[in-house]
Design a protein around this motif. Structure first.
Motif, PDB file in Angstrom:
ATOM      1  N   LEU A 140      54.481  47.469 -31.747  1.00 16.53           N
ATOM      2  CA  LEU A 140      54.827  48.120 -33.011  1.00 16.53           C
ATOM      3  C   LEU A 140      55.692  47.214 -33.888  1.00 16.53           C
ATOM      4  O   LEU A 140      55.539  47.206 -35.110  1.00 16.53           O
ATOM      5  CB  LEU A 140      55.556  49.431 -32.735  1.00 16.53           C
ATOM      6  CG  LEU A 140      54.717  50.537 -32.090  1.00 16.53           C
ATOM      7  CD1 LEU A 140      55.574  51.764 -31.816  1.00 16.53           C
ATOM      8  CD2 LEU A 140      53.526  50.910 -32.964  1.00 16.53           C
ATOM      9  N   GLU A 141      56.559  46.443 -33.284  1.00 16.22           N
ATOM     10  CA  GLU A 141      57.385  45.513 -34.067  1.00 16.22           C
ATOM     11  C   GLU A 141      56.526  44.436 -34.702  1.00 16.22           C
ATOM     12  O   GLU A 141      56.732  44.049 -35.861  1.00 16.22           O
ATOM     13  CB  GLU A 141      58.453  44.893 -33.170  1.00 16.22           C
ATOM     14  CG  GLU A 141      59.317  43.823 -33.845  1.00 16.22           C
ATOM     15  CD  GLU A 141      60.150  44.363 -34.996  1.00 16.22           C
ATOM     16  OE1 GLU A 141      60.651  43.545 -35.789  1.00 16.22           O
ATOM     17  OE2 GLU A 141      60.290  45.609 -35.097  1.00 16.22           O
TER      18      GLU A 141
ATOM     19  N   ARG B 219      54.698  46.000 -37.585  1.00 17.36           N
ATOM     20  CA  ARG B 219      55.588  46.238 -38.724  1.00 17.36           C
ATOM     21  C   ARG B 219      55.854  44.954 -39.498  1.00 17.36           C
ATOM     22  O   ARG B 219      55.791  44.933 -40.732  1.00 17.36           O
ATOM     23  CB  ARG B 219      56.909  46.844 -38.227  1.00 17.36           C
ATOM     24  CG  ARG B 219      57.838  47.314 -39.335  1.00 17.36           C
ATOM     25  CD  ARG B 219      59.205  47.658 -38.781  1.00 17.36           C
ATOM     26  NE  ARG B 219      59.843  46.483 -38.195  1.00 17.36           N
ATOM     27  CZ  ARG B 219      60.472  45.556 -38.923  1.00 17.36           C
ATOM     28  NH1 ARG B 219      60.541  45.669 -40.246  1.00 17.36           N
ATOM     29  NH2 ARG B 219      61.025  44.523 -38.339  1.00 17.36           N
TER      30      ARG B 219
ATOM     31  N   LEU C 140      52.694  43.916 -41.441  1.00 17.88           N
ATOM     32  CA  LEU C 140      52.513  44.702 -42.659  1.00 17.88           C
ATOM     33  C   LEU C 140      53.555  44.347 -43.716  1.00 17.88           C
ATOM     34  O   LEU C 140      53.245  44.309 -44.912  1.00 17.88           O
ATOM     35  CB  LEU C 140      52.586  46.191 -42.330  1.00 17.88           C
ATOM     36  CG  LEU C 140      51.455  46.753 -41.467  1.00 17.88           C
ATOM     37  CD1 LEU C 140      51.703  48.221 -41.173  1.00 17.88           C
ATOM     38  CD2 LEU C 140      50.105  46.564 -42.143  1.00 17.88           C
ATOM     39  N   MET C 141      54.770  44.079 -43.294  1.00 23.53           N
ATOM     40  CA  MET C 141      55.825  43.716 -44.238  1.00 23.53           C
ATOM     41  C   MET C 141      55.480  42.429 -44.979  1.00 23.53           C
ATOM     42  O   MET C 141      55.604  42.348 -46.207  1.00 23.53           O
ATOM     43  CB  MET C 141      57.152  43.563 -43.492  1.00 23.53           C
ATOM     44  CG  MET C 141      58.338  43.211 -44.381  1.00 23.53           C
ATOM     45  SD  MET C 141      59.877  43.043 -43.432  1.00 23.53           S
ATOM     46  CE  MET C 141      59.481  41.584 -42.451  1.00 23.53           C
TER      47      MET C 141
ATOM     48  N   LEU D 245      58.602  47.248 -47.634  1.00 22.89           N
ATOM     49  CA  LEU D 245      58.841  47.651 -46.253  1.00 22.89           C
ATOM     50  C   LEU D 245      60.072  46.901 -45.759  1.00 22.89           C
ATOM     51  O   LEU D 245      60.015  45.689 -45.530  1.00 22.89           O
ATOM     52  CB  LEU D 245      57.622  47.327 -45.393  1.00 22.89           C
ATOM     53  CG  LEU D 245      57.576  47.963 -44.004  1.00 22.89           C
ATOM     54  CD1 LEU D 245      57.546  49.481 -44.120  1.00 22.89           C
ATOM     55  CD2 LEU D 245      56.361  47.487 -43.229  1.00 22.89           C
TER      56      LEU D 245
END
Length: 256
Positions: free
Chosen positions: A61-62, A65, A68-69, A179
């Motif tokens: 998940l990191e 993230r 996507l950022m 984000l």
């Protein structure tokens, strides 16, 4: 449907029991502004996270993230340098339609109602309702080649008749949200609760697979040679029906 029936009777019977809206463009709603029938979005996401799908849940998940950022930042900075009114891919698509529209002629039937066609086809274009009888303009919001002919006849530009969802301003509005980055685990708030224990997982033999399991009816890669029905050949003695691990030539002293 008759064309499908002539090709494959079973495919015709399968589609006849399904409502036309989910599988044929002729019954798509114009509200969605798309004529796409594929799931490229999910396929692209699966390909992107393939490298980290077997990681622990927090690490995976990191990574997603951060991915996507950085992607949101790249998209936001890239579109700001673009000077056109429409998004680049939509502008390129519209330019191709402009070239294809040269083969058509428009005949006015009203103030903004035209008959457009060649000796092989004919369509009706309404500039007020922004519709064409071919339904391409209705479905995706981009003027088709028939509508482009009419727009140029009225001495206007097709960009002005394109749906606002394809404008540069709309694109920037979508990617304007940032984000935010997050601190590491050492900065996380302490809850006072005991740390969760990892479940006991039975590890099967061999290396865990990373490729997604494909459906049995999905076509295989035509450029990849299949090993199905091909005899196994030994790398030592060059004989068939056994491999180098089970070769007895080096054990018994036999010569290949």
């Amino acid at each position: 449907m008759q064309y499908i029936r002539d090709l494959d009777e079973k495919a015709y019977e399968y589609l006849a029991n399904i409502a036309p809206a989910p599988w044929t463009r002729s019954h798509f709603t114009p509200r969605a502004l798309t004529d796409c029938l594929v799931n490229n979005l999910s396929e692209s996401f699966n390909a992107m996270i393939l490298k980290f799908r077997d990681k622990p849940i927090l690490a995976m998940l990191e990574w997603i993230r951060v991915r996507l950022m950085t992607r949101l930042y790249t998209k936001r900075e890239g579109i700001q340098k673009y000077a056109g009114k429409l998004c680049p891919s939509i502008q390129d698509r519209l330019e191709k339609l402009k070239v294809e529209s040269k083969a058509f002629s428009a005949t006015p039937a009203g103030s903004f109602l035209y008959k457009v066609g060649t000796q092989y086809e004919r369509h009706v274009v309404d500039l007020v309702k922004k519709t064409c009888s071919c339904r391409s303009w209705d479905l995706n919001g981009i003027p088709c080649k028939h509508a482009t002919t009419v727009i140029y006849t009225n001495i206007q530009t097709p960009e002005d008749y394109t749906h606002p969802c394809y404008f540069k301003e709309t694109y920037m509005e979508i990617y304007k949200e940032v984000l935010p980055p997050m601190p590491g685990q050492s900065k996380w708030a302490k809850t006072g609760q005991p740390a969760p224990l990892a479940p006991h997982i039975y590890k099967p033999p061999s290396r865990p697979p990373k490729q997604r399991k494909r459906a049995s009816d999905k076509p295989r890669n035509p450029y990849k040679a299949s090993r199905l029905n091909r005899p196994v050949r030994c790398g030592k003695c060059k004989k068939e029906w056994h491999n180098s691990r089970g070769c007895k030539a080096g054990i018994t002293g036999e010569t290949p």
